[in-house]
Design a protein around this motif. Structure first.
Motif, PDB file in Angstrom:
ATOM      1  N   LEU A 104       0.826  -1.199   0.000  1.00 28.05           N
ATOM      2  CA  LEU A 104       0.000   0.000   0.000  1.00 28.05           C
ATOM      3  C   LEU A 104       0.869   1.262   0.000  1.00 28.05           C
ATOM      4  O   LEU A 104       0.515   2.268  -0.626  1.00 28.05           O
ATOM      5  CB  LEU A 104      -0.941  -0.006   1.200  1.00 28.05           C
ATOM      6  N   ALA A 105       2.007   1.219   0.687  1.00 22.67           N
ATOM      7  CA  ALA A 105       2.933   2.353   0.648  1.00 22.67           C
ATOM      8  C   ALA A 105       3.493   2.537  -0.755  1.00 22.67           C
ATOM      9  O   ALA A 105       3.681   3.670  -1.220  1.00 22.67           O
ATOM     10  CB  ALA A 105       4.061   2.142   1.655  1.00 22.67           C
ATOM     11  N   CYS A 106       3.750   1.440  -1.429  1.00 22.77           N
ATOM     12  CA  CYS A 106       4.232   1.506  -2.816  1.00 22.77           C
ATOM     13  C   CYS A 106       3.166   2.132  -3.717  1.00 22.77           C
ATOM     14  O   CYS A 106       3.472   2.972  -4.572  1.00 22.77           O
ATOM     15  CB  CYS A 106       4.593   0.104  -3.293  1.00 22.77           C
ATOM     16  N   LEU A 107       1.908   1.745  -3.516  1.00 20.99           N
ATOM     17  CA  LEU A 107       0.815   2.336  -4.286  1.00 20.99           C
ATOM     18  C   LEU A 107       0.709   3.831  -4.013  1.00 20.99           C
ATOM     19  O   LEU A 107       0.532   4.639  -4.944  1.00 20.99           O
ATOM     20  CB  LEU A 107      -0.491   1.632  -3.922  1.00 20.99           C
ATOM     21  N   ALA A 108       0.838   4.237  -2.756  1.00 25.75           N
ATOM     22  CA  ALA A 108       0.767   5.658  -2.410  1.00 25.75           C
ATOM     23  C   ALA A 108       1.920   6.425  -3.043  1.00 25.75           C
ATOM     24  O   ALA A 108       1.743   7.558  -3.522  1.00 25.75           O
ATOM     25  CB  ALA A 108       0.779   5.825  -0.893  1.00 25.75           C
ATOM     26  N   ALA A 109       3.119   5.823  -3.053  1.00 23.25           N
ATOM     27  CA  ALA A 109       4.279   6.484  -3.670  1.00 23.25           C
ATOM     28  C   ALA A 109       4.074   6.651  -5.172  1.00 23.25           C
ATOM     29  O   ALA A 109       4.397   7.699  -5.743  1.00 23.25           O
ATOM     30  CB  ALA A 109       5.546   5.683  -3.386  1.00 23.25           C
ATOM     31  N   TRP A 110       3.544   5.616  -5.811  1.00 24.57           N
ATOM     32  CA  TRP A 110       3.275   5.718  -7.253  1.00 24.57           C
ATOM     33  C   TRP A 110       2.260   6.817  -7.545  1.00 24.57           C
ATOM     34  O   TRP A 110       2.424   7.607  -8.476  1.00 24.57           O
ATOM     35  CB  TRP A 110       2.747   4.375  -7.773  1.00 24.57           C
ATOM     36  N   MET A 111       1.203   6.889  -6.737  1.00 24.40           N
ATOM     37  CA  MET A 111       0.192   7.920  -6.931  1.00 24.40           C
ATOM     38  C   MET A 111       0.779   9.318  -6.720  1.00 24.40           C
ATOM     39  O   MET A 111       0.477  10.258  -7.471  1.00 24.40           O
ATOM     40  CB  MET A 111      -0.980   7.690  -5.967  1.00 24.40           C
ATOM     41  N   THR A 112       1.640   9.465  -5.721  1.00 28.45           N
ATOM     42  CA  THR A 112       2.279  10.753  -5.464  1.00 28.45           C
ATOM     43  C   THR A 112       3.119  11.180  -6.656  1.00 28.45           C
ATOM     44  O   THR A 112       3.061  12.334  -7.107  1.00 28.45           O
ATOM     45  CB  THR A 112       3.175  10.671  -4.217  1.00 28.45           C
ATOM     46  N   HIS A 113       3.922  10.249  -7.162  1.00 26.17           N
ATOM     47  CA  HIS A 113       4.805  10.547  -8.297  1.00 26.17           C
ATOM     48  C   HIS A 113       3.995  10.914  -9.530  1.00 26.17           C
ATOM     49  O   HIS A 113       4.302  11.896 -10.218  1.00 26.17           O
ATOM     50  CB  HIS A 113       5.674   9.316  -8.572  1.00 26.17           C
ATOM     51  N   ALA A 114       2.942  10.134  -9.827  1.00 26.14           N
ATOM     52  CA  ALA A 114       2.105  10.419 -10.997  1.00 26.14           C
ATOM     53  C   ALA A 114       1.404  11.765 -10.862  1.00 26.14           C
ATOM     54  O   ALA A 114       1.296  12.535 -11.825  1.00 26.14           O
ATOM     55  CB  ALA A 114       1.082   9.291 -11.180  1.00 26.14           C
ATOM     56  N   TRP A 115       0.923  12.073  -9.670  1.00 28.66           N
ATOM     57  CA  TRP A 115       0.227  13.340  -9.430  1.00 28.66           C
ATOM     58  C   TRP A 115       1.170  14.520  -9.652  1.00 28.66           C
ATOM     59  O   TRP A 115       0.811  15.500 -10.308  1.00 28.66           O
ATOM     60  CB  TRP A 115      -0.297  13.349  -7.991  1.00 28.66           C
ATOM     61  N   ARG A 116       2.380  14.417  -9.106  1.00 28.36           N
ATOM     62  CA  ARG A 116       3.339  15.511  -9.240  1.00 28.36           C
ATOM     63  C   ARG A 116       3.718  15.746 -10.693  1.00 28.36           C
ATOM     64  O   ARG A 116       3.988  16.892 -11.101  1.00 28.36           O
ATOM     65  CB  ARG A 116       4.592  15.216  -8.419  1.00 28.36           C
ATOM     66  N   ARG A 117       3.731  14.705 -11.494  1.00 31.12           N
ATOM     67  CA  ARG A 117       4.111  14.845 -12.900  1.00 31.12           C
ATOM     68  C   ARG A 117       2.986  15.426 -13.748  1.00 31.12           C
ATOM     69  O   ARG A 117       3.257  16.124 -14.730  1.00 31.12           O
ATOM     70  CB  ARG A 117       4.507  13.479 -13.475  1.00 31.12           C
ATOM     71  N   ARG A 118       1.741  15.184 -13.375  1.00 33.90           N
ATOM     72  CA  ARG A 118       0.625  15.513 -14.262  1.00 33.90           C
ATOM     73  C   ARG A 118      -0.255  16.654 -13.779  1.00 33.90           C
ATOM     74  O   ARG A 118      -1.062  17.168 -14.556  1.00 33.90           O
ATOM     75  CB  ARG A 118      -0.242  14.269 -14.475  1.00 33.90           C
ATOM     76  N   CYS A 119      -0.134  17.039 -12.509  1.00 32.99           N
ATOM     77  CA  CYS A 119      -1.023  18.067 -11.970  1.00 32.99           C
ATOM     78  C   CYS A 119      -0.205  19.223 -11.419  1.00 32.99           C
ATOM     79  O   CYS A 119       0.848  19.022 -10.804  1.00 32.99           O
ATOM     80  CB  CYS A 119      -1.907  17.497 -10.851  1.00 32.99           C
ATOM     81  N   ALA A 120      -0.710  20.439 -11.636  1.00 32.59           N
ATOM     82  CA  ALA A 120      -0.038  21.621 -11.096  1.00 32.59           C
ATOM     83  C   ALA A 120      -0.305  21.773  -9.607  1.00 32.59           C
ATOM     84  O   ALA A 120       0.499  22.360  -8.882  1.00 32.59           O
ATOM     85  CB  ALA A 120      -0.502  22.871 -11.850  1.00 32.59           C
ATOM     86  N   VAL A 121      -1.432  21.254  -9.139  1.00 38.62           N
ATOM     87  CA  VAL A 121      -1.784  21.348  -7.720  1.00 38.62           C
ATOM     88  C   VAL A 121      -1.014  20.283  -6.940  1.00 38.62           C
ATOM     89  O   VAL A 121      -0.990  19.118  -7.345  1.00 38.62           O
ATOM     90  CB  VAL A 121      -3.306  21.143  -7.520  1.00 38.62           C
ATOM     91  N   PRO A 122      -0.356  20.645  -5.843  1.00 40.83           N
ATOM     92  CA  PRO A 122       0.398  19.649  -5.068  1.00 40.83           C
ATOM     93  C   PRO A 122      -0.521  18.556  -4.536  1.00 40.83           C
ATOM     94  O   PRO A 122      -1.659  18.820  -4.133  1.00 40.83           O
ATOM     95  CB  PRO A 122       0.979  20.466  -3.912  1.00 40.83           C
ATOM     96  N   PRO A 123      -0.032  17.319  -4.497  1.00 37.54           N
ATOM     97  CA  PRO A 123      -0.864  16.226  -3.992  1.00 37.54           C
ATOM     98  C   PRO A 123      -1.012  16.252  -2.479  1.00 37.54           C
ATOM     99  O   PRO A 123      -1.979  15.707  -1.946  1.00 37.54           O
ATOM    100  CB  PRO A 123      -0.122  14.968  -4.443  1.00 37.54           C
ATOM    101  N   TYR A 124      -0.039  16.847  -1.789  1.00 40.78           N
ATOM    102  CA  TYR A 124      -0.034  16.822  -0.327  1.00 40.78           C
ATOM    103  C   TYR A 124      -0.262  15.389   0.160  1.00 40.78           C
ATOM    104  O   TYR A 124       0.469  14.489  -0.216  1.00 40.78           O
ATOM    105  CB  TYR A 124      -1.061  17.795   0.232  1.00 40.78           C
ATOM    106  N   THR A 125      -1.293  15.152   0.964  1.00 37.41           N
ATOM    107  CA  THR A 125      -1.526  13.810   1.523  1.00 37.41           C
ATOM    108  C   THR A 125      -2.645  13.058   0.800  1.00 37.41           C
ATOM    109  O   THR A 125      -3.137  12.053   1.312  1.00 37.41           O
ATOM    110  CB  THR A 125      -1.879  13.911   3.016  1.00 37.41           C
ATOM    111  N   ALA A 126      -3.036  13.504  -0.382  1.00 36.80           N
ATOM    112  CA  ALA A 126      -4.149  12.871  -1.096  1.00 36.80           C
ATOM    113  C   ALA A 126      -3.907  11.384  -1.368  1.00 36.80           C
ATOM    114  O   ALA A 126      -4.825  10.567  -1.180  1.00 36.80           O
ATOM    115  CB  ALA A 126      -4.431  13.612  -2.398  1.00 36.80           C
ATOM    116  N   PRO A 127      -2.713  10.967  -1.800  1.00 35.03           N
ATOM    117  CA  PRO A 127      -2.516   9.521  -2.015  1.00 35.03           C
ATOM    118  C   PRO A 127      -2.727   8.698  -0.756  1.00 35.03           C
ATOM    119  O   PRO A 127      -3.339   7.620  -0.805  1.00 35.03           O
ATOM    120  CB  PRO A 127      -1.057   9.449  -2.508  1.00 35.03           C
ATOM    121  N   PHE A 128      -2.232   9.176   0.370  1.00 37.05           N
ATOM    122  CA  PHE A 128      -2.460   8.481   1.647  1.00 37.05           C
ATOM    123  C   PHE A 128      -3.945   8.371   1.946  1.00 37.05           C
ATOM    124  O   PHE A 128      -4.429   7.303   2.345  1.00 37.05           O
ATOM    125  CB  PHE A 128      -1.741   9.236   2.773  1.00 37.05           C
TER     126      PHE A 128
END
Length: 293
Positions: A104-128
C-alpha cells in the motif's frame, strides 16, 4: 574504499528516509524527521516501525523510478510513511496488517509521483487518504477485524495545553500529549516558524471548537487541530508573511472536519486537502488580480 561508499550511501539514504518523515508536516528536514520518528516510538513502537517501513518502501520506489530529486527531498516517502501509520490505525497489529504496509505504501508512492508529474496542484496527503479509504472499504466489505478505537482523552494537567499538543501529534495518529510535544520540538528544529504555525493553528481551532460547542472529547483529543496544523503550514509557504491565508485554511479545515463527523465519514486529512486547495487557489489568484487591476 568500498566501505566508504557503502557508508556514504547509507548516510544519504538515511537522510532521505528522515526527510520523508519530516515531509509529513511539509518539512524536508532530516533533523525534524528524526525527532518525529522518536515521537512515534515514544507512544508506540508499532507505529514507528510501520512509519519506517512505509517511508522505506516509498523512497525505494522513487529511486527505482528514477526520481532521485524527489526521493532526496522526501517527496516519494511521506505518503508511504502515512500509509503505514494508516494501516495500523485501521487493522490490529498482526501478520495481515504488516503484510499490507509495503504494497500500500508503494501504491501511495506511485500515486504521489504520478500526481506531481501531471497536476499543477500539489498532492499533499491525497494519495495516503485515497489508499487508506480503499483499505477501510476493503476491511468493512470483507469483515476483517479492525483496530481498537482510541480511548477518550483524559484532560489531566493543562487541558487546553494537552489539546493543542494532541492536535499537533494527531497528524501522525499520536494522542499522547508528550508525543505531541516531541513533534513540536521536531518542527522547531526543522523550521521554528513551522512550530509556531502548528501550535497557533491547533490552539485556534481548539478555541473555536469550544466556542462553537463541538464535542469536548474530540476537541481534547486533538481531532479538530491536526488538519488545521497541516493547512496552516501549507498556506504559510504559499504566501510567506501573510498569516491571513493560514488562518482561513485552518478555520475552513475545522468546519470541514466537523462536517465529516456529522456525516459519520472517516476524514483522515481530507479536510486539510480541501481547505488548502481552495484557499491556495484564492491566495494565488489575488496577486494576479491586483496586477491586472
Amino acid at each position: 574504499m568500498p566501505v566508504r561508499i557503502r557508508n556514504s550511501f547509507g548516510v544519504v539514504f538515511g537522510r532521505m528516509l528522515l526527510r520523508g518523515i519530516g515531509q509529513i508536516y511539509l518539512l524536508p528536514s532530516a533533523r525534524a524527521g528524526a525527532i518525529l520518528l522518536g515521537a512515534l516510538a515514544w507512544q508506540s513502537w508499532t507505529l514507528a516501525g510501520a512509519c519506517l517501513l512505509g517511508v522505506l518502501t516509498g523512497t525505494a520506489w522513487g529511486l527505482s523510478a528514477g526520481d532521485a530529486a524527489g526521493s532526496r527531498a522526501g517527496l516519494d516517502g511521506y505518503n508511504g510513511a502515512l500509509t503505514g501509520l494508516g494501516v495500523m490505525a485501521v487493522l490490529p497489529s498482526g501478520p495481515l496488517a504488516w503484510s499490507l504496509v509495503a504494497p500500500l505504501a508503494c501504491l501511495a508512492a506511485w500515486m504521489t509521483h504520478a500526481w506531481r508529474r501531471r497536476c499543477a496542484v500539489p498532492p499533499y496527503t491525497a494519495p495516503f487518504v485515497l489508499v487508506t479509504w480503499l483499505l477501510m472499504a476493503m476491511v468493512a466489505g470483507l469483515d476483517f477485524p479492525q483496530a481498537a478505537a482510541p480511548a477518550a482523552a483524559d484532560p489531566g494537567w493543562g487541558g487546553a495545553t494537552q489539546g493543542v499538543l494532541r492536535g499537533v501529534g494527531q497528524v501522525m495518529f499520536l494522542d499522547d500529549p508528550r508525543a505531541g510535544a516531541l513533534c513540536l520540538l521536531g518542527l522547531a528544529l526543522g523550521a521554528p516558524r513551522a512550530a509556531l504555525s502548528a501550535a497557533l493553528a491547533s490552539g485556534l481551532c481548539l478555541w473555536v471548537a469550544g466556542l462553537a460547542g463541538f464535542p469536548a472529547d474530540a476537541a481534547q483529543s486533538g481531532l479538530y487541530g491536526f488538519n488545521a496544523v497541516l493547512a496552516a503550514e501549507a498556506l504559510r509557504m504559499v504566501r510567506p508573511g501573510r498569516w491571513l491565508w493560514p488562518c482561513l485554511g485552518a478555520l475552513l479545515s475545522l468546519g470541514l472536519m466537523r462536517g465529516f463527523q456529522l456525516l459519520e465519514l472517516p476524514s483522515l486529512t481530507a479536510p486539510f486537502l480541501l481547505a488548502t486547495w481552495a484557499v491556495r487557489q484564492a491566495a494565488l489568484r489575488r496577486p494576479a488580480q491586483a496586477r491586472t487591476a
